[in-house]
Design a protein around this motif. Structure first.
Motif: not given
Length: 109
Positions: A29-35
């Motif tokens: 989730l962090r990888r996807v949302f930190e965009k």
């Protein structure tokens, strides 16, 4: 993350992310949302007995605008074969795990 709760959460914008698979991780989730901006915390509640994901998560952003951008961009997007539902969280993350009320054990005669 240590599991003791996020540090300094005041002022963060929290999104509730529903319809996750049980194998989705905080790192996913962090990888996807930190965009969309600087993510302060990702929390996936676990079932008290099985310790498995309950199928939803909270993603916190430091900046409200970043959180709103992420919400609009990610709501309806596919992740791990599921269509995500993303909205502003109505309730905050609990400080402590809930305890049993103990009402029945205290009512002795």
């Amino acid at each position: 993350m240590s599991g003791r709760g996020p540090p300094r959460i005041e002022g963060m914008t929290s999104l509730k992310v529903d319809n996750l698979t049980y194998r989705t991780t905080c790192e996913d989730l962090r990888r996807v949302f930190e965009k969309y901006g600087d993510v302060g915390d990702v929390y996936i509640p676990k079932d008290r007995f099985s310790r498995e994901s309950r199928g939803f998560a909270f993603v916190r952003f430091y900046d409200r605008r970043d959180g709103e951008d992420a919400m609009h961009a990610m709501d309806g997007r596919m992740m791990d074969g599921r269509e995500l539902r993303v909205q502003l969280a109505r309730y905050g993350r609990p400080d402590d795990p809930p305890r049993r009320s103990g009402r029945s054990s205290r009512r002795r005669r």
